[in-house]
Design an enzyme around this catalytic site. Structure first.
Site, PDB file in Angstrom:
ATOM      1  N   PHE A 126      -4.425   4.308  14.589  1.00 55.06           N
ATOM      2  CA  PHE A 126      -4.720   5.300  13.561  1.00 55.06           C
ATOM      3  C   PHE A 126      -5.909   4.772  12.772  1.00 55.06           C
ATOM      4  O   PHE A 126      -6.107   3.553  12.684  1.00 55.06           O
ATOM      5  CB  PHE A 126      -3.535   5.473  12.609  1.00 55.06           C
ATOM      6  CG  PHE A 126      -2.518   6.482  13.077  1.00 55.06           C
ATOM      7  CD1 PHE A 126      -1.698   6.215  14.164  1.00 55.06           C
ATOM      8  CD2 PHE A 126      -2.380   7.702  12.425  1.00 55.06           C
ATOM      9  CE1 PHE A 126      -0.768   7.140  14.595  1.00 55.06           C
ATOM     10  CE2 PHE A 126      -1.447   8.633  12.843  1.00 55.06           C
ATOM     11  CZ  PHE A 126      -0.631   8.357  13.926  1.00 55.06           C
ATOM     12  N   LYS A 143     -11.613  -2.177  19.033  1.00 52.97           N
ATOM     13  CA  LYS A 143     -10.248  -2.645  19.319  1.00 52.97           C
ATOM     14  C   LYS A 143      -9.799  -2.314  20.747  1.00 52.97           C
ATOM     15  O   LYS A 143      -8.634  -2.493  21.094  1.00 52.97           O
ATOM     16  CB  LYS A 143      -9.270  -2.060  18.287  1.00 52.97           C
ATOM     17  CG  LYS A 143      -9.660  -2.424  16.841  1.00 52.97           C
ATOM     18  CD  LYS A 143      -8.599  -2.088  15.825  1.00 52.97           C
ATOM     19  CE  LYS A 143      -9.108  -2.360  14.412  1.00 52.97           C
ATOM     20  NZ  LYS A 143      -8.065  -2.486  13.402  1.00 52.97           N
ATOM     21  N   LYS A 153       8.886 -17.756  -9.003  1.00 57.40           N
ATOM     22  CA  LYS A 153       8.308 -16.612  -9.696  1.00 57.40           C
ATOM     23  C   LYS A 153       7.199 -17.086 -10.637  1.00 57.40           C
ATOM     24  O   LYS A 153       7.403 -18.029 -11.415  1.00 57.40           O
ATOM     25  CB  LYS A 153       9.413 -15.911 -10.496  1.00 57.40           C
ATOM     26  CG  LYS A 153       8.926 -14.656 -11.174  1.00 57.40           C
ATOM     27  CD  LYS A 153      10.053 -13.994 -11.961  1.00 57.40           C
ATOM     28  CE  LYS A 153       9.474 -12.898 -12.826  1.00 57.40           C
ATOM     29  NZ  LYS A 153      10.404 -12.447 -13.849  1.00 57.40           N
ATOM     30  N   ASN A 158       0.847  -1.197   0.000  1.00 56.89           N
ATOM     31  CA  ASN A 158       0.000   0.000   0.000  1.00 56.89           C
ATOM     32  C   ASN A 158       0.880   1.244   0.000  1.00 56.89           C
ATOM     33  O   ASN A 158       2.103   1.150  -0.046  1.00 56.89           O
ATOM     34  CB  ASN A 158      -0.981  -0.020   1.176  1.00 56.89           C
ATOM     35  CG  ASN A 158      -0.274  -0.004   2.507  1.00 56.89           C
ATOM     36  OD1 ASN A 158       0.424   0.940   2.836  1.00 56.89           O
ATOM     37  ND2 ASN A 158      -0.436  -1.079   3.283  1.00 56.89           N
ATOM     38  N   ASP A 207      -4.988  -5.896   5.275  1.00 57.77           N
ATOM     39  CA  ASP A 207      -6.079  -6.678   5.860  1.00 57.77           C
ATOM     40  C   ASP A 207      -6.113  -8.110   5.299  1.00 57.77           C
ATOM     41  O   ASP A 207      -6.644  -9.007   5.928  1.00 57.77           O
ATOM     42  CB  ASP A 207      -7.417  -5.983   5.583  1.00 57.77           C
ATOM     43  CG  ASP A 207      -7.539  -4.706   6.409  1.00 57.77           C
ATOM     44  OD1 ASP A 207      -7.111  -4.717   7.584  1.00 57.77           O
ATOM     45  OD2 ASP A 207      -8.020  -3.684   5.883  1.00 57.77           O
ATOM     46  N   LYS A 228     -13.804   1.861  15.388  1.00 58.92           N
ATOM     47  CA  LYS A 228     -12.531   1.131  15.575  1.00 58.92           C
ATOM     48  C   LYS A 228     -12.010   1.307  17.006  1.00 58.92           C
ATOM     49  O   LYS A 228     -11.469   0.372  17.588  1.00 58.92           O
ATOM     50  CB  LYS A 228     -11.479   1.625  14.563  1.00 58.92           C
ATOM     51  CG  LYS A 228     -11.769   1.144  13.151  1.00 58.92           C
ATOM     52  CD  LYS A 228     -10.801   1.688  12.125  1.00 58.92           C
ATOM     53  CE  LYS A 228     -11.256   1.266  10.729  1.00 58.92           C
ATOM     54  NZ  LYS A 228     -10.523   1.906   9.654  1.00 58.92           N
TER      55      LYS A 228
HETATM   56  O1  PMT Z   1       3.160   6.134   6.409  1.00 60.25           O
HETATM   57  P1  PMT Z   1       2.712   7.486   5.869  1.00 60.25           P
HETATM   58  O2  PMT Z   1       2.966   7.613   4.387  1.00 60.25           O
HETATM   59  O3  PMT Z   1       3.286   8.624   6.660  1.00 60.25           O
HETATM   60  O4  PMT Z   1       1.119   7.551   6.010  1.00 60.25           O
HETATM   61  C1  PMT Z   1       0.527   7.614   7.287  1.00 60.25           C
HETATM   62  C2  PMT Z   1      -0.728   6.730   7.386  1.00 60.25           C
HETATM   63  C3  PMT Z   1      -1.802   7.264   6.453  1.00 60.25           C
HETATM   64  C4  PMT Z   1      -0.392   5.288   7.008  1.00 60.25           C
HETATM   65  C5  PMT Z   1      -1.177   6.796   8.891  1.00 60.25           C
HETATM   66  O5  PMT Z   1      -1.498   8.128   9.217  1.00 60.25           O
HETATM   67  C6  PMT Z   1      -2.391   5.913   9.158  1.00 60.25           C
HETATM   68  O6  PMT Z   1      -3.530   6.293   8.972  1.00 60.25           O
HETATM   69  N1  PMT Z   1      -2.117   4.641   9.591  1.00 60.25           N
HETATM   70  C7  PMT Z   1      -3.137   3.604   9.790  1.00 60.25           C
HETATM   71  C8  PMT Z   1      -3.451   2.930   8.496  1.00 60.25           C
HETATM   72  C9  PMT Z   1      -4.475   1.806   8.653  1.00 60.25           C
HETATM   73  O7  PMT Z   1      -4.159   0.696   8.431  1.00 60.25           O
HETATM   74  O8  PMT Z   1      -5.648   2.197   9.098  1.00 60.25           O
HETATM   75  P2  PMT Z   1      -6.912   1.185   9.344  1.00 60.25           P
HETATM   76  O9  PMT Z   1      -8.020   2.140   9.578  1.00 60.25           O
HETATM   77  O10 PMT Z   1      -7.023   0.218   8.248  1.00 60.25           O
HETATM   78  O11 PMT Z   1      -6.537   0.411  10.669  1.00 60.25           O
HETATM   79  C10 PMT Z   1      -6.890   0.865  11.967  1.00 60.25           C
HETATM   80  C11 PMT Z   1      -5.793   0.544  12.956  1.00 60.25           C
HETATM   81  O12 PMT Z   1      -5.661  -0.882  13.089  1.00 60.25           O
HETATM   82  C12 PMT Z   1      -4.420   1.066  12.555  1.00 60.25           C
HETATM   83  O13 PMT Z   1      -3.778   1.564  13.703  1.00 60.25           O
HETATM   84  C13 PMT Z   1      -3.701  -0.178  12.006  1.00 60.25           C
HETATM   85  O14 PMT Z   1      -2.304  -0.092  12.242  1.00 60.25           O
HETATM   86  C14 PMT Z   1      -4.352  -1.299  12.802  1.00 60.25           C
HETATM   87  N2  PMT Z   1      -4.444  -2.568  12.062  1.00 60.25           N
HETATM   88  C15 PMT Z   1      -5.121  -2.649  10.878  1.00 60.25           C
HETATM   89  C16 PMT Z   1      -5.235  -3.854  10.233  1.00 60.25           C
HETATM   90  C17 PMT Z   1      -4.656  -5.008  10.796  1.00 60.25           C
HETATM   91  N3  PMT Z   1      -4.724  -6.177  10.203  1.00 60.25           N
HETATM   92  N4  PMT Z   1      -3.998  -4.912  11.955  1.00 60.25           N
HETATM   93  C18 PMT Z   1      -3.901  -3.725  12.614  1.00 60.25           C
HETATM   94  O15 PMT Z   1      -3.300  -3.642  13.679  1.00 60.25           O
END
Ligand code: PMT
Length: 391
Positions: free
Chosen positions: A315, A333, A281, A203, A271, A329
């Site tokens: 985040f 969580k 490959k 991503n 995810d 979230k």
């Molecule tokens: O890295 P940069 O280019 O500086 O960009 C920053 C950012 C946009 C990546 C950052 O600000 C941000 O938003 N990070 C969270 C991205 C994310 O995966 O968001 P989410 O809404 O899908 O997930 C919610 C939270 O669960 C996040 O804290 C994530 O780390 C966590 N998560 C998500 C999926 C998963 N399988 N396990 C997790 O722990």
């Protein structure tokens, strides 16, 4: 503490004489480095007498060899006051053509600048852009105050009073290091889920947000473990664990979790992953290729389910109904705070040096304007400090 005070040529220099005196009076060690123009306003002897240390005015002719490097290593922080438009421009461009700029460029410790100049110079496009760039690189800026300027006009551009500069320097440097004694896990970057040995699903996360959080947390005295899938420059005093996939990130975070005081998950964790990555490959044979994806573990959800005393900050990268989705979230969580960012907004989210965030807890939501990612890290860690201090 040990300070280098960098003095450039501005009328506000008379306040810096008092600034050096104040640092000395409370027991700090201070060395002064002056530009040539600064020496036209006051003599190096004055600073030598007050600081009781050598004053550097040139790159050559110093008692030590490579003095600029040794001074940068010696100090805990450097403060440039007054910082003229010229010096700010040189710092932004990486020009090191005198003692002050040569010491500055060798600095690996915090660099703080206090601009002071005429209001039109301060508001000029060049100075504004240079200050934005310097802030993005982690330079701390003490904003000038407003009032009567040396040129007789009113406006923003005055060097703040020495007592105020001392106060701001202490705040910036966290002289009390409020996070010392706390271990904080920070995650950064986008995970990479293998398709075959050479390809992956990824991503757009660069890791900048997570690295900014790690940098500021370490500056505040925390023991920081940065679990990252990105390869940006590691901030000083940060332990790095490099990972690629969500599963590797999970393992790395879990192995540190038991002894952590807080976890801040800025990583964009995939995810889904490919169910059966190919060992070889994949050849370009058919017109279409179907990959079966299976769900990845949700690391933060698992941390929330096994929470003991840790503070959990997530985040939320959203593209619509940002706050509502983030609140869901937060609850699901079991988080203490979630940082919501609309990743479609200009200057926010993936890849850029700035972000626009809302900090959401069970009780309130605080929205902020566009800030550098370092500034966002600052406000997140202010909240974390308050939460940890409640314990
Ligand atoms: O890295 P940069 O280019 O500086 O960009 C920053 C950012 C946009 C990546 C950052 O600000 C941000 O938003 N990070 C969270 C991205 C994310 O995966 O968001 P989410 O809404 O899908 O997930 C919610 C939270 O669960 C996040 O804290 C994530 O780390 C966590 N998560 C998500 C999926 C998963 N399988 N396990 C997790 O722990």
């Amino acid at each position: 503490m040990r300070f280098i005070v960098g003095v450039s040529g501005g009328i506000a220099i008379y306040k810096v004489v008092d600034l050096v005196r104040r640092f000395k009076k409370r027991g700090d060690e201070v060395r002064v480095v002056m530009t040539d123009s600064a020496t036209k306003f006051v003599t190096p002897e004055l600073f030598r007498e007050i600081s009781l240390e050598p004053v550097m005015t040139g790159v050559f002719g110093n008692e030590e060899t490579a003095a600029h490097i040794k001074w940068a290593e010696w100090c805990d922080a450097m403060i440039i006051a007054p910082a003229t438009a010229n010096v700010i421009g040189k710092l932004a461009a990486g020009i090191a053509d005198d003692a002050l700029t040569t010491v500055s460029i060798a600095m690996t410790k915090p660099l703080i600048i206090a601009p002071a100049m005429n209001k039109d110079m301060f508001n000029s496009a060049a100075v504004t852009a240079n200050l934005v760039l310097l802030k993005q690189r982690g330079v701390k800026v003490i904003d000038p105050s407003s009032g009567e300027l040396a040129c007789g006009v009113e406006g923003v551009g005055r060097l703040p009073e020495p007592s105020e500069i001392v106060e701001q320097v202490d705040k910036i440097l966290n002289v009390n290091k409020k996070l010392s004694g706390y271990k904080i896990i920070v995650t950064a970057g986008g995970t990479r889920e293998a398709i075959d040995p050479v390809r992956y699903i990824g991503n757009r996360s660069s890791g900048k947000m997570g690295y900014a959080v790690a940098k500021v947390a370490a500056e505040r005295g925390a023991e920081v473990v940065l679990v990252t899938s990105s390869d940006l420059q590691v901030p000083p005093l940060v332990k790095v664990v490099n990972v690629e996939s969500a599963e590797q990130m999970r393992q790395a975070v879990l192995s540190e979790y038991g002894t952590a005081s807080a976890v801040i998950m800025a990583a964009a964790v995939a995810d889904y992953r490919v169910a059966n990555p190919s060992e070889q490959k994949i050849k370009k044979a058919e017109d279409t290729l179907t990959l079966e994806l299976v769900k990845n573990p949700d690391i933060l959800l698992e941390l929330g389910q096994n929470k003991q005393k840790q503070i959990l900050i997530g985040f939320a990268a959203e593209t619509q109904t940002v706050e509502k989705n983030a609140v869901e979230k937060l609850k699901k969580k079991n988080l203490d705070m979630i940082v919501a960012n609309d990743v479609t907004a200009e200057g926010a989210g993936f890849g850029v040096d700035t972000n626009i965030v809302t900090l959401i807890t069970a009780n309130e939501a605080k929205s902020y304007p566009k800030m550098t990612k370092i500034e966002v890290a600052d406000i997140i860690l202010n909240e974390l400090e308050n939460m940890l201090c409640k314990d």
